[in-house]
Design a protein around this motif. Structure first.
Motif, mmCIF file in Angstrom:
data_model
loop_
_atom_site.group_PDB
_atom_site.id
_atom_site.type_symbol
_atom_site.label_atom_id
_atom_site.label_comp_id
_atom_site.label_asym_id
_atom_site.label_seq_id
_atom_site.Cartn_x
_atom_site.Cartn_y
_atom_site.Cartn_z
ATOM 1 N N LEU A 26 0.834 -1.204 0.000
ATOM 2 C CA LEU A 26 0.000 0.000 0.000
ATOM 3 C C LEU A 26 0.869 1.254 0.000
ATOM 4 O O LEU A 26 1.917 1.285 0.634
ATOM 5 C CB LEU A 26 -0.901 0.017 1.241
ATOM 6 C CG LEU A 26 -1.942 -1.092 1.348
ATOM 7 C CD1 LEU A 26 -2.587 -1.062 2.726
ATOM 8 C CD2 LEU A 26 -3.011 -0.946 0.268
ATOM 9 N N THR A 27 0.410 2.282 -0.703
ATOM 10 C CA THR A 27 1.126 3.561 -0.695
ATOM 11 C C THR A 27 0.629 4.394 0.483
ATOM 12 O O THR A 27 -0.411 4.095 1.080
ATOM 13 C CB THR A 27 0.852 4.337 -1.996
ATOM 14 O OG1 THR A 27 -0.541 4.694 -2.021
ATOM 15 C CG2 THR A 27 1.195 3.514 -3.229
ATOM 16 N N ASP A 30 -2.844 5.441 -0.245
ATOM 17 C CA ASP A 30 -3.844 4.391 0.022
ATOM 18 C C ASP A 30 -4.215 4.370 1.497
ATOM 19 O O ASP A 30 -5.393 4.297 1.866
ATOM 20 C CB ASP A 30 -3.279 2.990 -0.331
ATOM 21 C CG ASP A 30 -3.003 2.811 -1.806
ATOM 22 O OD1 ASP A 30 -3.667 3.475 -2.622
ATOM 23 O OD2 ASP A 30 -2.123 1.995 -2.131
ATOM 24 N N GLU A 33 -6.304 7.529 2.473
ATOM 25 C CA GLU A 33 -7.694 7.452 1.986
ATOM 26 C C GLU A 33 -8.504 6.463 2.812
ATOM 27 O O GLU A 33 -9.644 6.741 3.184
ATOM 28 C CB GLU A 33 -7.711 6.989 0.519
ATOM 29 C CG GLU A 33 -7.653 8.112 -0.477
ATOM 30 C CD GLU A 33 -7.587 7.570 -1.896
ATOM 31 O OE1 GLU A 33 -8.410 6.708 -2.249
ATOM 32 O OE2 GLU A 33 -6.687 8.003 -2.637
ATOM 33 N N SER A 34 -7.916 5.300 3.070
ATOM 34 C CA SER A 34 -8.611 4.275 3.858
ATOM 35 C C SER A 34 -8.896 4.778 5.267
ATOM 36 O O SER A 34 -9.964 4.511 5.824
ATOM 37 C CB SER A 34 -7.774 2.992 3.946
ATOM 38 O OG SER A 34 -7.640 2.429 2.674
ATOM 39 N N TYR A 174 -8.742 -3.517 6.588
ATOM 40 C CA TYR A 174 -8.975 -3.208 5.182
ATOM 41 C C TYR A 174 -10.017 -4.184 4.639
ATOM 42 O O TYR A 174 -10.258 -5.244 5.219
ATOM 43 C CB TYR A 174 -7.676 -3.339 4.389
ATOM 44 C CG TYR A 174 -6.644 -2.299 4.738
ATOM 45 C CD1 TYR A 174 -6.846 -0.951 4.411
ATOM 46 C CD2 TYR A 174 -5.460 -2.647 5.391
ATOM 47 C CE1 TYR A 174 -5.896 0.014 4.731
ATOM 48 C CE2 TYR A 174 -4.508 -1.691 5.715
ATOM 49 C CZ TYR A 174 -4.739 -0.368 5.391
ATOM 50 O OH TYR A 174 -3.809 0.584 5.708
#
Length: 204
Positions: A26-27, A30, A33-34, A174
């Motif tokens: 994951l960046t 990412d 945002e999550s 997630y």
């Protein structure tokens, strides 16, 4: 019981490795945002909407982000307790007073954890929580949680049980980490709900 633990451990290790490999790809974007989506979903939960005290944790690295949620809870006037890892892997607790009240603490060779820098309240402080947010790597269709394997939260759950405390137990994950089944041990207890960026799932 000991035999079960040995039989389960390889399966747990494999599952942990697989999930961590996905998280590590994951960046930062990412994760950010999550975290925003998770906070919005979690804040709508009745278990958090009505809580006066919430025991939570500060996410690190590619874990589902919790800081936005911690700040929103605090802005609501909720008392937020955060863990501090003890040498025996048990958890002490301190109050969250905003991001400036967190200090990076390195335990051995592990990644530094962000822990509350204020007064320690003792391991029993968690028994005052109306809701406990648990870190995890996966949860299955029965609500059984896969942790990182350190045993810290097994102790927390045992402490709650001994104290006759029954807070809502909620895991933040997630979307791909809600799985069909995780290996369980006799002492494992199901959680009440899992929150992911796309929704909430309840158990029992």
């Amino acid at each position: 019981m000991r035999h079960n633990r040995r039989a389960d451990e390889p399966d747990k290790r494999v599952l942990r490795r697989e999930i961590l490999a996905v998280r590590n790809r994951l960046t930062a974007g990412d994760v950010r945002e999550s975290a925003a989506a998770l906070a919005a979903r979690a804040l709508a939960l009745p278990e958090l909407a009505h809580a006066r005290t919430v025991a939570a944790y500060v996410s690190v690295g590619s874990e589902p982000g919790t800081l936005a949620l911690l700040d929103a809870l605090r802005a609501r006037g909720v008392r937020v307790l955060l863990p501090a890892l003890l040498p025996d892997n048990d958890l002490d607790w301190g109050a969250y007073e905003g991001e400036g009240s967190l200090a990076p603490v390195r335990h051995g060779g592990r990644m530094a954890l962000l822990e509350p820098s204020g007064r320690r309240l003792g391991p029993e402080a968690v028994t005052e929580a109306d809701t406990v947010l648990l870190p995890g790597l996966a949860v299955d269709a029965r609500g059984m949680r896969l942790g990182r394997g350190g045993g810290s939260y097994d102790r927390v759950l045992s402490r709650l049980e001994r104290a006759g405390a029954h807070p809502a137990l909620v895991v933040l994950l997630y979307d791909g980490e809600v799985v069909e089944r995780v290996p369980e041990e006799p002492h494992d207890r199901p959680v009440h709900a899992v929150v992911t960026p796309s929704g909430v799932r309840r158990f029992g």
